[in-house]
Write an enzyme that holds these catalytic residues in place. Structure first.
Site, PDB file in Angstrom:
ATOM      1  N   PHE A 112       0.696  -1.274   0.161  1.00  0.00           N
ATOM      2  CA  PHE A 112       0.112  -0.017   0.057  1.00  0.00           C
ATOM      3  C   PHE A 112       1.065   1.026   0.048  1.00  0.00           C
ATOM      4  O   PHE A 112       1.528   1.410   0.928  1.00  0.00           O
ATOM      5  CB  PHE A 112      -1.214  -0.036   1.332  1.00  0.00           C
ATOM      6  N   LEU A 114       0.849   4.922   0.051  1.00  0.00           N
ATOM      7  CA  LEU A 114       0.241   6.265   0.342  1.00  0.00           C
ATOM      8  C   LEU A 114       1.267   7.337   0.599  1.00  0.00           C
ATOM      9  O   LEU A 114       1.287   8.290  -0.130  1.00  0.00           O
ATOM     10  CB  LEU A 114      -0.840   6.011   1.024  1.00  0.00           C
ATOM     11  N   PHE A 145       8.494   4.924   3.092  1.00  0.00           N
ATOM     12  CA  PHE A 145       8.233   4.033   4.214  1.00  0.00           C
ATOM     13  C   PHE A 145       7.306   3.055   3.690  1.00  0.00           C
ATOM     14  O   PHE A 145       6.260   2.722   4.515  1.00  0.00           O
ATOM     15  CB  PHE A 145       7.806   4.692   5.410  1.00  0.00           C
ATOM     16  N   THR A 147       5.891  -0.397   3.561  1.00  0.00           N
ATOM     17  CA  THR A 147       6.045  -1.914   3.987  1.00  0.00           C
ATOM     18  C   THR A 147       5.921  -2.939   2.393  1.00  0.00           C
ATOM     19  O   THR A 147       5.029  -2.663   2.138  1.00  0.00           O
ATOM     20  CB  THR A 147       4.930  -2.317   4.919  1.00  0.00           C
ATOM     21  N   ARG A 257      10.477 -15.359  39.615  1.00  0.00           N
ATOM     22  CA  ARG A 257      11.695 -14.457  40.039  1.00  0.00           C
ATOM     23  C   ARG A 257      11.188 -14.306  41.560  1.00  0.00           C
ATOM     24  O   ARG A 257      10.174 -13.890  42.127  1.00  0.00           O
ATOM     25  CB  ARG A 257      11.636 -13.214  39.447  1.00  0.00           C
ATOM     26  N   GLY A 330      16.003  -5.751  35.454  1.00  0.00           N
ATOM     27  CA  GLY A 330      17.093  -5.625  34.648  1.00  0.00           C
ATOM     28  C   GLY A 330      17.294  -6.553  33.319  1.00  0.00           C
ATOM     29  O   GLY A 330      17.507  -6.263  32.295  1.00  0.00           O
ATOM     30  N   GLU A 353      -0.055   4.276   9.621  1.00  0.00           N
ATOM     31  CA  GLU A 353      -1.647   4.486   9.432  1.00  0.00           C
ATOM     32  C   GLU A 353      -2.002   5.901  10.087  1.00  0.00           C
ATOM     33  O   GLU A 353      -3.215   6.060  10.576  1.00  0.00           O
ATOM     34  CB  GLU A 353      -2.641   3.316   9.567  1.00  0.00           C
ATOM     35  N   GLN A 357      -1.786  11.403  17.103  1.00  0.00           N
ATOM     36  CA  GLN A 357      -2.479  12.661  17.402  1.00  0.00           C
ATOM     37  C   GLN A 357      -3.359  13.179  16.124  1.00  0.00           C
ATOM     38  O   GLN A 357      -4.355  13.462  16.199  1.00  0.00           O
ATOM     39  CB  GLN A 357      -1.020  13.698  17.015  1.00  0.00           C
TER      40      GLN A 357
END
Ligand SMILES: Cc1cc2nc3c(=O)[nH]c(=O)nc-3n(C[C@H](O)[C@H](O)[C@H](O)COP(=O)(O)OP(=O)(O)OC[C@H]3O[C@@H](n4cnc5c(N)ncnc54)[C@H](O)[C@@H]3O)c2cc1C
Length: 370
Positions: A112, A114, A145, A147, A257, A330, A353, A357
């Site tokens: 894709f 865009l 960019f 993919t 742990r 750690g 996509e 914001q």
């Protein structure tokens, strides 16, 4: 059934490879074959073209299950769906026949394209031009960019055919691998999703026949928006899946742990962290599947809910994976354990996509339009 099948394949074929895929930063071509054979690369294609006729809900389920074990592999499935959606939404029967048959029979990848270096938020920011030339189009420009850039057989490319007409001046074309003038930038070095290839796609006097245009001239922007409305909940599902993988690991670790002579899971501070992670994750998952089901039910005005689901799920997932690293102390910061990979992988779900914001802006626009 879909969830059980995807979980089984993800656990059996992908999970043992996940750490190596990330460390090597190489695209797992062998998984393309394996996942393609099981139909995961033609999830959304109609059965008549060899696909599995999946809807957005089943797409979310599959991506969530793969994301639990390997972000990069879930992105392979997600991007394949994203690349095929414009053909599904805008293609005519003969285009679907050509492209979908090849995708389902030969496991070809789709992409894709865009985003542009100057942005993709406004139709006026699309600088890639497709000029009418004889019986076809001449494309010039650059997409950033992408993919599967350089790996895909079919690129759904959004370009301006009449820039002065704004949103109605954008059209979408399928450009096939091997077309003269179709070039690729360098493979980007990413902090996460390292088994997925991201590269610029460049068009230099790239000639394509008119038959490669999807829909009518000027329908591209609508197809892009509709595609993203369908795929944003899937990004939400990817975020939820990655975060669930991190939570599951953190819970196992907390039980094993010991500090002060007891498992760290016996401390209330850790218990409350785990409770909050699980609670927020369930809320995000519910939102993702609500958005998916409204889109599948063809409800009106799903763009807002789609944006909300991607925004909320990715924010929650970022917090959950970061808290998983914290629970491991750690060791969480070490590459020996998978949670740092999950934290790196999930970051991009807040960005691609359109960054979160912008998702909030989409929601506000919908609410305030009166
Ligand atoms: C791994 C990866 C894979 C990708 N795959 C694809 C792909 O397959 N196809 C494709 O087309 N694209 C792809 N992209 C591009 C991706 O969709 C964009 O990077 C993303 O939409 C953000 O656009 P941008 O990078 O131009 O950032 P910008 O839009 O420049 O944003 C920068 C910052 O400014 C903020 N911002 C921008 N405008 C506003 C505003 N109006 N109000 C408030 N804040 C604002 C943003 O939220 C962000 O925080 C991929 C990106 C990545 C990282």
């Amino acid at each position: 059934m879909i969830r059980a099948a995807a979980e089984k394949t993800a656990q059996r074929i992908v999970q043992p490879r996940a750490a190596k895929i990330d460390a090597a930063g190489e695209f797992p071509w062998d998984l393309v074959e394996a996942l393609g054979k099981q139909g995961y690369l033609s999830l959304l294609l109609p059965e008549s073209y060899g696909g599995t006729d999946g809807d957005v809900t089943s797409f979310c389920i599959v991506v969530e299950e793969f994301a639990k074990v390997c972000g990069s592999s879930s992105l392979l499935i997600l991007s394949q769906g994203l690349g095929t959606l414009p053909i599904l939404l805008g293609g005519n029967p003969s285009q679907k026949d050509v492209y979908f048959t090849e995708i389902s029979e030969k496991n070809r990848l789709a992409a894709f394209a865009l985003r542009e270096p100057e942005g993709e938020l406004e139709p006026s920011s699309i600088k890639t031009m497709a000029e009418k030339e004889g019986n076809g189009y001449l494309i010039n420009g650059r997409k950033g960019f992408v993919t599967h850039g350089g790996l895909a057989k079919f690129y759904s490319v959004f370009a301006a055919t009449q820039p002065e007409r704004g949103a109605e001046g954008i059209s979408v074309f399928v450009v096939e691998e091997g077309t003269p003038g179709l070039l690729f930038g360098k493979k980007e070095e990413k902090i996460g999703m390292r088994g997925s290839v991201t590269a610029d796609v460049i068009f230099e006097d790239c000639r394509i026949p008119q038959e490669n245009r999807l829909g009518d001239e000027g329908e591209g922007w609508k197809i892009a928006r509709d595609t993203m409305t369908m795929s944003r909940p899937v990004i939400g599902a990817q975020a939820v899946g990655i975060a669930q993988g991190a939570l599951d690991f953190a819970v196992r670790y907390a039980n094993e742990r010991t500090q002060f002579g007891k498992p760290i899971s016996s401390f209330q501070a850790i218990q409350f962290m785990i409770s909050d992670m699980a609670t927020h994750l369930e809320a995000a998952r519910a939102l993702v599947y609500k958005a998916a089901s409204e889109i599948d039910g063809k409800r009106k005005d799903t763009e807002k809910l789609s944006a909300i689901s991607k925004y909320f799920a990715s924010e929650i997932a970022m917090k959950v994976t970061t808290d998983a690293v914290q629970i491991l102390g750690g060791y969480g910061y070490m590459k020996e354990y998978p949670v740092e990979r999950m934290m790196r992988d999930v970051k991009v779900t807040q960005i691609y996509e359109e960054a979160n914001q912008i998702q909030r802006w989409v929601v506000a626009q919908e609410l305030l339009k009166g």
